[in-house]
Design a protein around this motif. Sequence first.
Motif, PDB file in Angstrom:
ATOM      1  N   ASP A 168     101.854  11.285 -96.424  1.00 50.18           N
ATOM      2  CA  ASP A 168     102.802  12.246 -95.871  1.00 50.18           C
ATOM      3  C   ASP A 168     103.466  11.727 -94.592  1.00 50.18           C
ATOM      4  OD1 ASP A 168     102.304  14.070 -97.888  1.00 50.18           O
ATOM      5  OD2 ASP A 168     100.707  15.085 -96.762  1.00 50.18           O
ATOM      6  N   GLY A 169     102.918  10.670 -94.023  1.00 48.01           N
ATOM      7  CA  GLY A 169     103.485  10.108 -92.807  1.00 48.01           C
ATOM      8  C   GLY A 169     103.158  10.870 -91.549  1.00 48.01           C
ATOM      9  N   ASP A 170     102.247  11.846 -91.641  1.00 52.75           N
ATOM     10  CA  ASP A 170     101.976  12.698 -90.490  1.00 52.75           C
ATOM     11  C   ASP A 170     100.712  12.307 -89.733  1.00 52.75           C
ATOM     12  OD1 ASP A 170     100.217  13.444 -92.463  1.00 52.75           O
ATOM     13  OD2 ASP A 170     100.490  15.607 -92.188  1.00 52.75           O
ATOM     14  N   ALA A 171     100.082  11.186 -90.121  1.00 55.43           N
ATOM     15  CA  ALA A 171      98.855  10.747 -89.451  1.00 55.43           C
ATOM     16  C   ALA A 171      98.652   9.258 -89.706  1.00 55.43           C
ATOM     17  CB  ALA A 171      97.644  11.530 -89.969  1.00 55.43           C
ATOM     18  N   LEU A 172      97.887   8.633 -88.837  1.00 58.04           N
ATOM     19  CA  LEU A 172      97.479   7.259 -89.075  1.00 58.04           C
ATOM     20  C   LEU A 172      96.587   7.183 -90.300  1.00 58.04           C
ATOM     21  CD1 LEU A 172      96.557   6.198 -85.431  1.00 58.04           C
ATOM     22  CD2 LEU A 172      98.469   5.277 -86.758  1.00 58.04           C
ATOM     23  N   ASP A 173      96.741   6.123 -91.078  1.00 56.12           N
ATOM     24  CA  ASP A 173      95.814   5.850 -92.174  1.00 56.12           C
ATOM     25  C   ASP A 173      94.602   5.165 -91.544  1.00 56.12           C
ATOM     26  OD1 ASP A 173      94.344   4.804 -94.292  1.00 56.12           O
ATOM     27  OD2 ASP A 173      96.117   4.260 -95.466  1.00 56.12           O
ATOM     28  N   ARG A 174      93.608   5.942 -91.219  1.00 62.13           N
ATOM     29  CA  ARG A 174      92.465   5.428 -90.468  1.00 62.13           C
ATOM     30  C   ARG A 174      91.683   4.380 -91.274  1.00 62.13           C
ATOM     31  NH1 ARG A 174      90.927   8.021 -85.895  1.00 62.13           N
ATOM     32  NH2 ARG A 174      88.754   7.400 -86.250  1.00 62.13           N
ATOM     33  N   HIS A 175      91.606   4.574 -92.582  1.00 63.63           N
ATOM     34  CA  HIS A 175      90.895   3.604 -93.416  1.00 63.63           C
ATOM     35  C   HIS A 175      91.582   2.240 -93.330  1.00 63.63           C
ATOM     36  CE1 HIS A 175      88.720   1.869 -96.808  1.00 63.63           C
ATOM     37  NE2 HIS A 175      89.892   1.510 -97.315  1.00 63.63           N
ATOM     38  N   ALA A 176      92.902   2.221 -93.489  1.00 67.20           N
ATOM     39  CA  ALA A 176      93.647   0.961 -93.418  1.00 67.20           C
ATOM     40  C   ALA A 176      93.569   0.358 -92.024  1.00 67.20           C
ATOM     41  CB  ALA A 176      95.099   1.193 -93.821  1.00 67.20           C
ATOM     42  N   MET A 177      93.717   1.187 -91.003  1.00 71.19           N
ATOM     43  CA  MET A 177      93.691   0.679 -89.638  1.00 71.19           C
ATOM     44  C   MET A 177      92.337   0.063 -89.304  1.00 71.19           C
ATOM     45  SD  MET A 177      96.650   0.980 -88.223  1.00 71.19           S
ATOM     46  CE  MET A 177      96.144   0.637 -86.535  1.00 71.19           C
ATOM     47  N   LYS A 178      91.261   0.711 -89.721  1.00 71.33           N
ATOM     48  CA  LYS A 178      89.932   0.149 -89.458  1.00 71.33           C
ATOM     49  C   LYS A 178      89.754  -1.197 -90.155  1.00 71.33           C
ATOM     50  CE  LYS A 178      87.450   4.509 -88.670  1.00 71.33           C
ATOM     51  NZ  LYS A 178      86.432   5.447 -89.208  1.00 71.33           N
ATOM     52  N   ALA A 179      90.258  -1.307 -91.388  1.00 75.24           N
ATOM     53  CA  ALA A 179      90.146  -2.569 -92.119  1.00 75.24           C
ATOM     54  C   ALA A 179      90.935  -3.679 -91.429  1.00 75.24           C
ATOM     55  CB  ALA A 179      90.639  -2.380 -93.556  1.00 75.24           C
ATOM     56  N   LEU A 180      92.106  -3.355 -90.914  1.00 74.35           N
ATOM     57  CA  LEU A 180      92.948  -4.356 -90.254  1.00 74.35           C
ATOM     58  C   LEU A 180      92.347  -4.787 -88.916  1.00 74.35           C
ATOM     59  CD1 LEU A 180      96.359  -2.694 -91.112  1.00 74.35           C
ATOM     60  CD2 LEU A 180      95.524  -4.862 -92.028  1.00 74.35           C
ATOM     61  N   VAL A 181      91.843  -3.829 -88.145  1.00 71.66           N
ATOM     62  CA  VAL A 181      91.202  -4.168 -86.869  1.00 71.66           C
ATOM     63  C   VAL A 181      89.953  -5.009 -87.123  1.00 71.66           C
ATOM     64  CG1 VAL A 181      90.015  -3.235 -84.847  1.00 71.66           C
ATOM     65  CG2 VAL A 181      92.146  -2.178 -85.639  1.00 71.66           C
ATOM     66  N   ARG A 182      89.199  -4.644 -88.132  1.00 75.09           N
ATOM     67  CA  ARG A 182      87.987  -5.407 -88.454  1.00 75.09           C
ATOM     68  C   ARG A 182      88.345  -6.838 -88.859  1.00 75.09           C
ATOM     69  NH1 ARG A 182      85.952  -1.762 -91.331  1.00 75.09           N
ATOM     70  NH2 ARG A 182      86.740  -2.436 -93.361  1.00 75.09           N
ATOM     71  N   ALA A 183      89.414  -7.005 -89.622  1.00 73.70           N
ATOM     72  CA  ALA A 183      89.823  -8.338 -90.052  1.00 73.70           C
ATOM     73  C   ALA A 183      90.264  -9.204 -88.873  1.00 73.70           C
ATOM     74  CB  ALA A 183      90.966  -8.236 -91.068  1.00 73.70           C
ATOM     75  N   ALA A 184      90.764  -8.562 -87.797  1.00 78.53           N
ATOM     76  CA  ALA A 184      91.221  -9.312 -86.621  1.00 78.53           C
ATOM     77  C   ALA A 184      90.068  -9.916 -85.830  1.00 78.53           C
ATOM     78  CB  ALA A 184      92.056  -8.411 -85.721  1.00 78.53           C
ATOM     79  N   GLU A 185      88.859  -9.433 -86.033  1.00 79.66           N
ATOM     80  CA  GLU A 185      87.637 -10.003 -85.453  1.00 79.66           C
ATOM     81  C   GLU A 185      87.752 -10.236 -83.942  1.00 79.66           C
ATOM     82  OE1 GLU A 185      86.789 -13.523 -87.766  1.00 79.66           O
ATOM     83  OE2 GLU A 185      85.620 -12.355 -89.203  1.00 79.66           O
ATOM     84  N   GLY A 186      88.179  -9.196 -83.230  1.00 82.85           N
ATOM     85  CA  GLY A 186      88.207  -9.275 -81.777  1.00 82.85           C
ATOM     86  C   GLY A 186      89.510  -9.767 -81.179  1.00 82.85           C
TER      87      GLY A 186
END
Length: 265
Positions: free
Chosen positions: A96-114
Amino acid sequence: MRLEITVQDVDGVRAAQAGGADRAELCQALALGGLTPSSGTAQLAALVGPEVHVLIRPREGGFAYTATEVSVMVRDVEALLDAGAAGVVVGALTADGDALDRHAMKALVRAAEGHPVTVHRCVDVLLGVYRRDPAALVDELAGLGVSRMLTSGGAPRALEGLPVLAALAEAAEGTIEITAGGGVRPEHVPALAGGGVGAIHLSARALATDAGPAGPGGGPDGYATTDPHLVAAARSAVDALGQPQARPAGSADETRGSGAGRRPS
């Protein structure tokens, strides 16, 4: 305040460096709002400097991604950091575009490894369309491990979103950096700095026409490039923020007697 230039090729990184930028956001297809650059481009860009952060965006359009697209983005984060990028620029919203996709964001932050993670202007959908509370958004991003937010304050241009940018900067003090981007020109720097943002982001774009004709299947003949003179103008505007203003001739301080204003010994 830091100066960030968005570029779409290695020559753009060189131009950003020549103009005095602190960092570059590397993408491709600026005309589409920016897409993920190639690994080869990231490798060479990282050798040039300044600090290079890569945009991770698999396609044009909105920011709601399928599970397959998120998997592609995760792999791009890993590959481009391995190629030498200093950080990544990401973002994902719910259907709906009304919130962050927290699942995707967590996966992307985790992949960045710090490595530093910036959330891009997908947040302007939240701020501009859905009027999300700036302080609540800052808290959510900080909790997800995001280190910077690139935003126009939800407006078409950052200068028009200055009240929201100021609210974001106040809420983000000591947590994440607020980077003002969106239609920014060198002359806008003082006003944006007055809002308390930590960095300025602009493309400093010019049109190059030296690649020859594109023909019927190649799109427009010209392409976006980075103008080092515009970068240098932005650098001068940022540097001038810390400089005292010249006093006009004949000002009160200049016309007082030599003993005026002295402290008693």
